[in-house]
Design a protein around this motif. Structure first.
Motif, PDB file in Angstrom:
ATOM      1  N   ASP A 143      15.554  20.435  79.873  1.00 20.83           N
ATOM      2  CA  ASP A 143      15.933  20.700  81.262  1.00 20.83           C
ATOM      3  C   ASP A 143      15.258  21.958  81.805  1.00 20.83           C
ATOM      4  O   ASP A 143      15.589  22.429  82.891  1.00 20.83           O
ATOM      5  CB  ASP A 143      17.448  20.812  81.398  1.00 20.83           C
ATOM      6  N   GLY A 144      14.316  22.512  81.019  1.00 24.85           N
ATOM      7  CA  GLY A 144      13.546  23.657  81.496  1.00 24.85           C
ATOM      8  C   GLY A 144      14.156  25.007  81.195  1.00 24.85           C
ATOM      9  O   GLY A 144      13.610  26.030  81.605  1.00 24.85           O
ATOM     10  N   GLN A 145      15.279  25.042  80.493  1.00 22.55           N
ATOM     11  CA  GLN A 145      15.937  26.314  80.190  1.00 22.55           C
ATOM     12  C   GLN A 145      15.440  26.859  78.845  1.00 22.55           C
ATOM     13  O   GLN A 145      15.161  26.099  77.914  1.00 22.55           O
ATOM     14  CB  GLN A 145      17.458  26.132  80.148  1.00 22.55           C
ATOM     15  N   PHE A 146      15.369  28.192  78.755  1.00 19.81           N
ATOM     16  CA  PHE A 146      14.902  28.814  77.514  1.00 19.81           C
ATOM     17  C   PHE A 146      15.903  28.604  76.384  1.00 19.81           C
ATOM     18  O   PHE A 146      17.092  28.913  76.523  1.00 19.81           O
ATOM     19  CB  PHE A 146      14.663  30.315  77.707  1.00 19.81           C
ATOM     20  N   GLN A 147      15.425  28.063  75.298  1.00 14.44           N
ATOM     21  CA  GLN A 147      16.220  27.976  74.082  1.00 14.44           C
ATOM     22  C   GLN A 147      15.996  29.247  73.258  1.00 14.44           C
ATOM     23  O   GLN A 147      16.903  29.802  72.682  1.00 14.44           O
ATOM     24  CB  GLN A 147      15.807  26.744  73.269  1.00 14.44           C
ATOM     25  N   ILE A 148      14.722  29.642  73.186  1.00 16.98           N
ATOM     26  CA  ILE A 148      14.324  30.925  72.594  1.00 16.98           C
ATOM     27  C   ILE A 148      13.378  31.582  73.587  1.00 16.98           C
ATOM     28  O   ILE A 148      12.331  31.026  73.923  1.00 16.98           O
ATOM     29  CB  ILE A 148      13.632  30.728  71.230  1.00 16.98           C
ATOM     30  N   ALA A 149      13.746  32.742  74.064  1.00 24.11           N
ATOM     31  CA  ALA A 149      12.943  33.420  75.081  1.00 24.11           C
ATOM     32  C   ALA A 149      11.546  33.721  74.548  1.00 24.11           C
ATOM     33  O   ALA A 149      11.390  34.086  73.375  1.00 24.11           O
ATOM     34  CB  ALA A 149      13.631  34.716  75.509  1.00 24.11           C
ATOM     35  N   PRO A 150      10.514  33.580  75.382  1.00 21.25           N
ATOM     36  CA  PRO A 150       9.140  33.841  74.934  1.00 21.25           C
ATOM     37  C   PRO A 150       8.860  35.332  74.780  1.00 21.25           C
ATOM     38  O   PRO A 150       8.343  35.981  75.698  1.00 21.25           O
ATOM     39  CB  PRO A 150       8.289  33.216  76.046  1.00 21.25           C
ATOM     40  N   LYS A 151       9.204  35.859  73.617  1.00 18.02           N
ATOM     41  CA  LYS A 151       8.975  37.280  73.350  1.00 18.02           C
ATOM     42  C   LYS A 151       8.407  37.513  71.956  1.00 18.02           C
ATOM     43  O   LYS A 151       8.229  38.654  71.539  1.00 18.02           O
ATOM     44  CB  LYS A 151      10.279  38.060  73.515  1.00 18.02           C
TER      45      LYS A 151
END
Length: 613
Positions: A143-151
């Motif tokens: 659904d486009g939500q972050f599961q693991i933030a891109p960091k």
């Protein structure tokens, strides 16, 4: 009444809009820009503005690309997350998640990526599959939500139990697939998970190691260990590197007793069909002038099997109470029962089976079986191949079959013998006649054929030389020697699907046909040749292009110039979880993977096979 009509009209319009939204598909204009329109129509609902656009998923989001930037949109065209703020969006390891990268710079040579750390001791690739230096990686749900933030600097693929490894500021941590931290990123080293699901991780700050299970549980915390080397009593030591072959999980108490933890040695081979786990420990003599070491071997209960007093400097895994071992540079057999060492010739020896060991020269050209005293018990052979519990032997150009005890089963008089499947051997006698025998030399299928394949699920492709016909004609037989597919075709290719169903293609008059097993009807295909490979069936059409069939499904159309390209494309598909490709997609992937693609000089002509349009 009017209110009801207006309400019905409003509901009807809303319903039609929703239906249209559900049917949005990627479309492009005459400039090659992509947008979205209603399926079956040329009318754009979301204006063309991207260089590429993927279909909407079940959650109503789609991936779009403009130049080298990616984005995620909903069905209104609105960006989810950063608008075109990703340097990559790709499928993630067979899950419903998407792997995303923010920032970074694409490089041609993945080895030059400065931010890269080898975080994949498990054999997974993850973000290591994509040559983008300096990117921050994460996971996005459908659904486009972050599961693991891109960091994270790097992120591994999903491990067997759903855990993943992440790298943050050069340190490693472990997370679950839902983004929950199992181990914070404070570790600078990690071993592979062994076959019992145990790995070791080292805390950079304390330089101490923990033992963890593959589901993220701590088996031995770092406070119980002082260093990577586990001490055994005073001067015996071992290293966790050797634990990757097997483990002590079935004797968990040994993990927690630091003075008993030692590396493991195993031997596992299909011809023995078992694993013998033992613990090996070294006794180190640190004398400066004459440093040396001695070996002791224990079973998984910590019981001494071979004492240090035996004076062994190296040993293979014991089998049937005998260990092939060395005292200094002298090879011999150590008898665990009598605690005696019998010197033998310095050749190669396999672990004992049925009281004998296979001995072979360093040049792999002189083979025979020996007993526990090193006495030769069989003839000498030029070559020996291991079957499950038999040896296929060769002398010169002729083959035979012997038991593990050295007894002759089939005389060394045959032109060919190979294991066709477990317990069944394909045999060609000295006249050239072909058939199948069991492991005791009994005839299963008479030697009446010209040739035959290996046996799969009870079926084999066989061929015969027919009277008045120049070439051999082939078909399919079963182990009862019943003709399943008549032996009347130029070539036969057969596979057995996961459902146990036999899929057969036969070539007649230069063209392959699908053979219907129910009514023997032939359905022509576009293939003129087919070859079995370990990953599927390679096909070739009349234009000389190659493709691939898996089971009965065509997953790569005949669109590649070389048969070797098929393997390359298939490997790429596996790595990126792509079930099938179109002709244009296959050609595009092939071109992009071609190492010579960007080596042309300005004044050179680029061949047609290097263009992806």
């Amino acid at each position: 009444m009017k209110k009801k009509i207006i309400g019905l009209l409003f509901f009807s319009v809303l319903f039609s809009l929703n239906s249209a939204a559900q049917d949005l598909v990627p479309m492009h204009n005459d400039k090659g820009q992509f947008g979205y329109g209603i399926k079956g129509s040329r009318e754009f609902v979301i204006k063309p503005q991207w260089d590429d656009a993927k279909p909407f998923n079940d959650k109503g989001i789609a991936i779009v690309r403009k130049d080298k930037s990616f984005g995620i949109i909903d069905k209104s065209g609105k960006a989810i997350g950063k608008s075109m703020g990703y340097s990559l969006i790709a499928p993630f390891d067979g899950t419903d998640l998407l792997l995303v990268a923010e920032g970074g710079k694409r490089v041609e040579d993945a080895g030059k990526i400065k931010s890269r750390k080898s975080i994949c001791p498990y054999g997974f690739k993850g973000s290591l599959s994509y040559p983008i230096d300096g990117a921050k990686w994460g996971l996005v749900s459908q659904d486009g939500q972050f599961q693991i933030a891109p960091k994270y600097q790097e992120i591994s693929s999903r491990m067997e139990n759903g855990l993943i490894i992440v790298q943050l500021k050069g340190l490693l941590g472990i997370m679950d697939i839902n983004g929950n931290s199992i181990f914070d990123a404070v570790y600078d080293a990690m071993t592979p998970v062994n076959n019992q699901g145990i790995a070791a991780i080292r805390n950079k700050k304390t330089q101490k190691w923990s033992l963890i299970s593959k589901d993220g549980k701590i088996l031995v915390d770092e406070d119980k260990n002082t260093s990577y080397f586990y001490q055994y009593r005073n001067n015996h030591w071992g290293t966790l590197n050797d634990v990757s072959a097997d483990s002590l999980l079935n004797n968990r108490m040994l993990w927690f007793e630091e003075d008993r933890l030692m590396p493991i040695m195993t031997f596992s081979s299909s011809w023995i069909n078992t694993t013998h786990p033992y613990i090996a420990a070294l006794k180190i003599n640190n004398k400066k002038k004459n440093p040396s070491s001695e070996l002791g071997i224990y079973d998984l209960d910590g019981k001494e099997v071979i004492p240090f007093s035996a004076g062994l400097t190296y040993s293979f895994v014991p089998s049937e109470g005998i260990a092939v071992a060395f005292r200094d540079k002298q090879c011999g057999f150590y008898n665990i029962g009598s605690k005696t060492f019998t010197p033998v010739d310095n050749r190669n020896y396999l672990p004992f089976k049925n009281g004998l060991s296979l001995s072979y020269s360093k040049n792999n050209d002189d083979f025979y079986l020996v007993d526990i005293n090193g006495n030769r018990k069989t003839e000498r052979y030029d070559e020996v191949s291991l079957a499950k519990d038999r040896y296929v032997v060769r002398k010169g150009t002729h083959y035979g079959l012997i038991s593990l005890s050295g007894e002759e089963i089939i005389p060394v008089e045959c032109l060919e013998i190979r294991e066709a499947c477990e317990g069944i051997f394909a045999v060609r006698d000295n006249t050239g006649a072909f058939g199948y025998l069991d492991k005791n030399g009994n005839i299963i299928i008479p030697l009446e054929y010209a040739d035959g394949s290996n046996v799969v699920n009870g079926y084999a492709i066989a061929s015969k030389k027919m009277p008045g016909v120049m070439k051999k004609l082939s078909g399919v037989i079963n182990l009862k020697n019943d003709i399943v597919v008549p032996l009347e075709y130029e070539k036969t290719v057969a596979t057995v699907g996961a459902d146990g169903r036999l899929n057969v293609w036969v070539r007649k008059n230069g063209v392959f046909n699908i053979y219907n097993m129910q009514n023997a009807r032939l359905t022509p295909t576009k293939y003129v040749d087919m070859e079995m490979a370990d990953f599927g069936t390679i096909t070739k059409n009349q234009n000389g292009n190659f493709g691939l069939i898996s089971g009965s499904d065509e997953i790569i159309p005949c669109s590649l110039g070389e048969a070797d390209d098929v393997r390359t494309i298939y490997a790429y598909m596996l790595a990126n979880n792509i079930p099938s490709v179109s002709s244009s997609e296959a050609r595009t992937i092939s071109i992009r993977l071609n190492p010579d693609r960007n080596k042309f000089k300005i004044n050179e002509k680029i061949g047609d096979n290097y263009w992806d349009f």
